[in-house]
Design an enzyme around this catalytic site. Structure first.
Site, PDB file in Angstrom:
ATOM      1  CB  CYS A 190      35.215  46.355  38.674  1.00 51.47           C
ATOM      2  SG  CYS A 190      37.080  45.693  39.179  1.00 51.47           S
ATOM      3  CG  HIS A 194      41.660  45.580  38.236  1.00 48.33           C
ATOM      4  ND1 HIS A 194      41.317  44.223  38.460  1.00 48.33           N
ATOM      5  CD2 HIS A 194      42.972  45.600  38.061  1.00 48.33           C
ATOM      6  CE1 HIS A 194      42.370  43.600  38.419  1.00 48.33           C
ATOM      7  NE2 HIS A 194      43.544  44.236  38.316  1.00 48.33           N
ATOM      8  CB  CYS A 199      37.495  41.629  37.243  1.00 44.40           C
ATOM      9  SG  CYS A 199      35.774  42.334  37.609  1.00 44.40           S
ATOM     10  CD  GLU A 200      37.502  34.842  39.968  1.00 43.12           C
ATOM     11  OE1 GLU A 200      38.067  34.228  39.011  1.00 43.12           O
ATOM     12  OE2 GLU A 200      37.201  34.544  41.269  1.00 43.12           O
ATOM     13  CG  HIS A 201      35.603  39.859  42.125  1.00 43.96           C
ATOM     14  ND1 HIS A 201      36.743  40.144  42.288  1.00 43.96           N
ATOM     15  CD2 HIS A 201      35.353  38.669  42.530  1.00 43.96           C
ATOM     16  CE1 HIS A 201      37.396  39.451  43.129  1.00 43.96           C
ATOM     17  NE2 HIS A 201      36.605  38.447  43.126  1.00 43.96           N
ATOM     18  CG  HIS A 202      32.793  43.916  39.371  1.00 38.74           C
ATOM     19  ND1 HIS A 202      33.778  44.062  40.282  1.00 38.74           N
ATOM     20  CD2 HIS A 202      31.758  44.404  40.449  1.00 38.74           C
ATOM     21  CE1 HIS A 202      33.531  44.333  41.387  1.00 38.74           C
ATOM     22  NE2 HIS A 202      32.212  44.648  41.555  1.00 38.74           N
ATOM     23  CD  GLN A 261      47.200  42.547  38.504  1.00 39.46           C
ATOM     24  OE1 GLN A 261      46.112  43.523  38.218  1.00 39.46           O
ATOM     25  NE2 GLN A 261      48.156  42.937  38.550  1.00 39.46           N
TER      26      GLN A 261
HETATM   27 ZN   LIG Z   1      36.027  43.579  39.514  1.00 41.08          ZN
END
Ligand SMILES: [Zn+2]
Length: 216
Positions: free
Chosen positions: A171, A169, A100-103, A141
């Site tokens: 995260c 996910h 994931c590009e956030h975490h 996603q």
């Molecule tokens: Zn994430």
């Protein structure tokens, strides 16, 4: 077409060229990992962590190898004639691993791809390669879902494309809300799959119905 003019799921503008960035050297990347190890509270100089920055840099090369591939160009090179076949083609349960590009946390799941051929088809392993090329980038996603569908629609020009992704996910499971067993289901339906409920239902039945309708 200017960036701002692009509709979000536009088929004709599915070129997903990786962003052009100045890549740091391997030494710089390893130094950055050392800083994160200290940020976690450990000592990068201790025996067990000595080789970790180099290992992480190599792991990044594998996990994010998708920035070095162009799935559209790849698909375009591998097209075959349809030879009269005009039924739905479905490849289900394509396992993928992404981040994931956030975490930077793993996203692990399955992609189901269906299309109604027009004049061109593509080998099934090629569809899996397209999934991998997008999965091996930092992802959301929903974005990956649209990228895969748009790429196939753009290159094969079929009567329609359906892509459903089911994934967990990490995260969500290992931090934050700590919810295990949660599966995010997304779908992109284009052409006949969007317009014709029977076609959509046939596809969803073939993949075991993770979604009851079109959520794209
Ligand atoms: Zn994430």
């Amino acid at each position: 077409m200017a960036n701002a003019d692009k509709p979000r799921l536009a088929v004709a503008t599915c070129s997903e060229a990786p962003p052009k960035v100045q890549r740091p050297s391997r030494a710089e990347a390893e130094a950055a990992v050392s800083i994160l190890l200290r940020w976690a509270g450990d000592d990068p100089a201790r025996e067990g962590l000595k080789d970790t920055p180099a290992r992480v840099a190599r792991a990044f090369e594998e996990w994010f190898s998708g920035y070095g591939s162009d799935p559209q160009a790849y698909l375009a090179r591998t097209l075959e004639e349809v030879h009269g076949y005009d039924e739905m083609v479905v490849l289900r349960d394509i396992r993928f691993e992404s981040h994931c590009e956030h975490h930077l946390a793993p996203i692990i799941g399955r992609v189901h791809v269906g299309y109604l051929p027009n004049e061109k088809i593509v080998g099934i392993s090629k569809l899996a390669r397209v999934v991998d090329a997008y999965a091996h980038r930092l992802q959301v996603q929903e974005k990956m879902n649209a990228q895969i569908a748009n790429c196939i629609q753009h290159v094969l020009e079929p009567k329609g494309v359906a892509v459903v992704i089911e994934a967990s996910h990490q995260c969500m499971t290992t931090r934050g809300v700590h919810k295990t067993g949660v599966v995010l289901v997304t779908s992109t339906m284009l052409g006949a799959f969007r317009e014709d409920a029977r076609t959509r239902r046939e596809f969803l039945n073939m993949i075991g119905n993770p979604v009851s309708g079109d959520r794209s």
